[in-house]
Write an enzyme that holds these catalytic residues in place. Structure first.
Site, PDB file in Angstrom:
ATOM      1  N   HIS A   1       0.854  -1.193   0.000  1.00  0.00           N
ATOM      2  CA  HIS A   1       0.000   0.000   0.000  1.00  0.00           C
ATOM      3  C   HIS A   1       0.890   1.243   0.000  1.00  0.00           C
ATOM      4  CE1 HIS A   1      -3.531   2.456   1.094  1.00  0.00           C
ATOM      5  NE2 HIS A   1      -2.704   3.123   1.876  1.00  0.00           N
TER       6      HIS A   1
ATOM      7  N   ASP B   1     -15.176   1.527   7.561  1.00  0.00           N
ATOM      8  CA  ASP B   1     -14.212   2.560   7.163  1.00  0.00           C
ATOM      9  C   ASP B   1     -14.842   3.504   6.150  1.00  0.00           C
ATOM     10  OD1 ASP B   1     -11.561   3.799   6.957  1.00  0.00           O
ATOM     11  OD2 ASP B   1     -11.680   3.050   4.905  1.00  0.00           O
TER      12      ASP B   1
ATOM     13  N   ARG C   1     -15.255  11.753   8.169  1.00  0.00           N
ATOM     14  CA  ARG C   1     -13.993  12.455   8.492  1.00  0.00           C
ATOM     15  C   ARG C   1     -13.704  13.515   7.447  1.00  0.00           C
ATOM     16  NH1 ARG C   1      -9.947   7.890   8.369  1.00  0.00           N
ATOM     17  NH2 ARG C   1      -8.415   9.525   8.663  1.00  0.00           N
TER      18      ARG C   1
ATOM     19  N   SER D   1      -7.887   3.152   9.628  1.00  0.00           N
ATOM     20  CA  SER D   1      -8.526   3.118   8.309  1.00  0.00           C
ATOM     21  C   SER D   1      -7.687   2.286   7.334  1.00  0.00           C
ATOM     22  CB  SER D   1      -8.669   4.565   7.808  1.00  0.00           C
ATOM     23  OG  SER D   1      -8.968   4.605   6.450  1.00  0.00           O
TER      24      SER D   1
ATOM     25  N   LYS E   1      -8.450  -2.182   6.250  1.00  0.00           N
ATOM     26  CA  LYS E   1      -8.666  -2.690   4.888  1.00  0.00           C
ATOM     27  C   LYS E   1      -7.638  -3.769   4.553  1.00  0.00           C
ATOM     28  CE  LYS E   1      -8.928   1.654   3.720  1.00  0.00           C
ATOM     29  NZ  LYS E   1      -9.115   3.002   3.229  1.00  0.00           N
TER      30      LYS E   1
END
Ligand code: URA
Length: 433
Positions: A82, A161, A168, A183, A187
């Site tokens: 990621h 999320d 948010r 968050s 995932k």
């Protein structure tokens, strides 16, 4: 327990129990806790940050708030990669085939881009026929067969999320490190990987502009990953200048494919090798990062990484010939090369401005409904540290109209700083945590 108790606990900076956190997440998903109450909780959590233990509980509760993938039938190591995103960041497209050709299994879910940081999904959708709509079973079958499977984001995984992130965004509570960490990691947990490699980008073209904030985020990601049972390595990498020479969906694919075919793509190739070394070491396929870097280089030079990319594209419905034939990728109608106004060395290229220019050329979205021009973007002839003479080609712009190109030229030149003496560019990989 009532939502009022939950809100009082957070407002007064006391510690939530596991039951409270699970109740909050359940209520966010089934709608029994109203948006205004969730928003109040988010602001209280912004002002009274969650402890590491509370952050870990929130991460696990959000990961379990929807479906989860069971990757236990797939060969180990099972990795997810990621990036927090940046201008020109096409790293996943090169890294996934490199790592899979070294024996790593990767199941990954990627997002679309919004704002100056482009999304991997948008880049891959420039490949004609490339599909991103796989079911969990299809993803697992493909990853078992060829070692890589990638899909777009589904609301079925970590739905809490999605609810909390939207609130948010609307309540100025995105920039809370415990909320960002839960968050991202929820995932990753829902996708079922056992090892994660995260690239936290830092600089004007990234979500984290400041090195101290980026370092704090990286350290917290590492700490919470360990608390929830994920093996992790976190890179802190430079995003003060665009990554690589190409920015724009189809153009970035070309740079990633060139790298996989063994071309020297400069700083981009260097980052791919460094991150691969880090990932292979995290997966325990090698004993050190340098051994991992050598394995990644061998995968590129032997052609194994390119073949894996072709296999991956074919498995997802695309034409594998795109890896070596860029004429099969979308290309914008107009192009213009801008020549250097000065002689000297390239000192810096401001990533944020280049991201904005790419959006104006049609390569990115201002609002999520915008359609992309997949061929639009910029190709630089140089990178920071390179020498250039006045009048030599500096950058070529691609767009579907001449007016879009004319509209960005001045800003683009202003984003590039020249030096009269040689300069050493910022290090690409700032740290590994
Ligand atoms: N990326 C995420 O997935 N979540 C955040 O909160 C910030 C960046």
């Amino acid at each position: 327990m009532s939502i009022h108790t939950l809100l009082q606990t957070r407002r007064d900076g006391r510690t939530h129990s596991r039951e409270e956190i699970e109740e909050l997440v359940r209520g966010a998903v089934d709608g029994t806790i109203k948006d205004y109450q969730l928003s109040a909780w988010l602001m209280a959590a912004y002002l009274n940050p969650l402890s590491p233990e509370e952050t870990a509980l929130l991460t696990v509760a959000m990961a379990n708030s929807g479906e989860t993938l069971d990757l236990s039938s797939l060969p180990k190591p099972r990795l997810d990669k990621h990036s927090t995103g940046g201008v020109g960041d096409k790293t996943s497209i090169a890294l996934l085939p490199i790592l899979a050709s070294c024996g790593v299994t990767i199941v990954k879910m990627s997002g679309r881009g919004l704002g100056i940081t482009g999304g991997t999904i948008d880049k891959l959708s420039a490949i004609p026929g490339f599909r991103l709509d796989f079911s969990p079973d299809q993803l697992i079958e493909q990853a078992g067969r060829i070692g890589i499977a990638l899909s777009g984001q589904t609301p079925l995984l970590a739905p809490a999320d999605k609810v909390l992130y939207a609130l948010r965004d609307a309540t100025e509570t995105v920039e809370s490190i415990p909320l960002i960490v839960s968050s991202i990691l929820s995932k990753k947990m829902a996708v079922g990987a056992d090892t994660i490699v995260l690239d936290v980008k830092c600089g004007s073209g990234a979500f984290m502009k400041d090195i101290d904030d980026a370092r704090r985020l990286a350290q917290e990601l590492r700490r919470i990953a360990s608390l929830v049972g994920l093996r992790s390595r976190i890179a802190l990498s430079d995003m003060s200048v665009p990554l690589g020479k190409k920015v724009g969906n189809s153009l970035e694919l070309q740079e990633a494919f060139d790298t996989l075919c063994g071309a020297d793509t400069g700083r981009f190739r260097q980052l791919c090798i460094r991150l691969s070394g880090m990932a292979l070491e995290a997966c325990e396929l090698v004993c050190s990062r340098s051994e991992g870097e050598k394995m990644a280089l061998d995968a590129i030079e032997s052609g194994k990484a390119r073949q894996k990319a072709e296999q991956w594209i074919e498995a997802q419905g695309g034409n594998p010939a795109v890896v070596r034939n860029f004429a099969l990728l979308p290309r914008s109608k107009y192009e213009k090369t801008i020549r250097s106004p000065h002689s000297g060395w390239i000192q810096s290229i401001d990533a944020q401005t280049i991201g904005e220019v790419a959006i104006d050329l049609g390569a990115g979205r201002k609002v999520k409904e915008d359609l992309l021009d997949l061929g639009a973007g910029l190709v630089f002839a140089v990178e920071p540290g390179d020498r250039i003479r006045q009048g030599e080609p500096l950058v070529t712009l691609y767009a579907d109209s001449e007016s879009k190109i004319a509209g960005v030229e001045e800003r683009l030149i202003e984003a590039i700083r020249f030096s009269e003496t040689p300069i050493t560019p910022n290090p690409l990989l700032i740290d590994v945590i």
